[in-house]
Write an enzyme that holds these catalytic residues in place. Structure first.
Site, mmCIF file in Angstrom:
data_model
loop_
_atom_site.group_PDB
_atom_site.id
_atom_site.type_symbol
_atom_site.label_atom_id
_atom_site.label_comp_id
_atom_site.label_asym_id
_atom_site.label_seq_id
_atom_site.Cartn_x
_atom_site.Cartn_y
_atom_site.Cartn_z
ATOM 1 N N HIS A 43 0.862 -1.180 0.000
ATOM 2 C CA HIS A 43 0.000 0.000 0.000
ATOM 3 C C HIS A 43 0.901 1.234 0.000
ATOM 4 O O HIS A 43 2.086 1.150 0.347
ATOM 5 C CB HIS A 43 -0.887 0.017 1.240
ATOM 6 N N GLU A 45 1.241 3.722 2.001
ATOM 7 C CA GLU A 45 1.906 3.988 3.284
ATOM 8 C C GLU A 45 3.064 3.029 3.524
ATOM 9 O O GLU A 45 4.126 3.429 4.004
ATOM 10 C CB GLU A 45 0.915 3.858 4.451
ATOM 11 N N CYS A 73 -5.791 2.241 6.061
ATOM 12 C CA CYS A 73 -6.469 0.973 6.337
ATOM 13 C C CYS A 73 -5.892 0.394 7.638
ATOM 14 O O CYS A 73 -4.863 0.859 8.126
ATOM 15 C CB CYS A 73 -6.275 -0.003 5.170
ATOM 16 N N CYS A 76 -2.104 -0.578 7.462
ATOM 17 C CA CYS A 76 -1.214 0.577 7.381
ATOM 18 C C CYS A 76 -1.231 1.398 8.660
ATOM 19 O O CYS A 76 -0.203 1.918 9.089
ATOM 20 C CB CYS A 76 -1.572 1.426 6.173
#
Length: 163
Positions: A43, A45, A73, A76
């Site tokens: 992701h 991040e 999320c 993360c």
């Protein structure tokens, strides 16, 4: 934040971009690279945290701030805590992502359930718990070991706890 939005437009795995800043300087940035990297954890991040840690030469990102187009999320968000990020700046909320079909709210709800009620099957291998706890104890006793928080009493007692 404008750079994070620009990065979000590059991702094929979703519109998720972020920038990590320390002392006013960008030290890491990323966008969702799940498909490009064949990595479900890539992701924006996570990519940015990895870049910042490498650039700074440490896993400890204390004093860093993250600019992300949305609230992270659950995976993360946990990584932000592990990295010791000081502050999260965001534009969109989880409901925005959910309205477009992203599963952040569903994952949040799933993680609030007791472990045995989640959709991911799990099973404790209780007979090996003492050996696993011993691995924890040995690590903590190793010179130079790093622990994130106070050592729980279950790991420091000399008798084997019951599962």
């Amino acid at each position: 934040m404008e750079r994070a939005i620009e990065l979000a437009r590059q991702g094929s795995a979703g519109p998720f971009g972020c920038v990590i800043v320390k002392d006013g300087q960008i030290v890491g940035e990323g966008y969702a690279r799940v498909f490009e990297d064949h990595d479900p954890t890539a992701h924006g991040e996570m990519v940015a945290i990895r870049a910042a840690a490498k650039a700074l030469g440490t896993h400890d990102l204390s004093g860093c701030e993250i600019y992300n187009i949305a609230v992270s999320c659950p995976m993360c968000m946990a990584a932000l805590y592990w990295a010791r990020i000081a502050k999260l700046y965001y534009c969109c909320v989880p409901e925005d992502a959910a309205s477009l079909g992203f599963a952040n709210l569903t994952l949040d709800e799933e993680l609030r359930k007791p472990l045995q009620q989640r959709s991911l099957a799990s099973e404790q291998i209780a007979e090996l718990r003492p050996a696993a706890l011993d691995a924890y104890r040995r690590y903590i006793q190793r010179p130079g070991s790093v622990i994130q928080a106070a050592v729980p009493s279950v790991l420091t007692s000399h008798r084997s706890p019951t599962p």
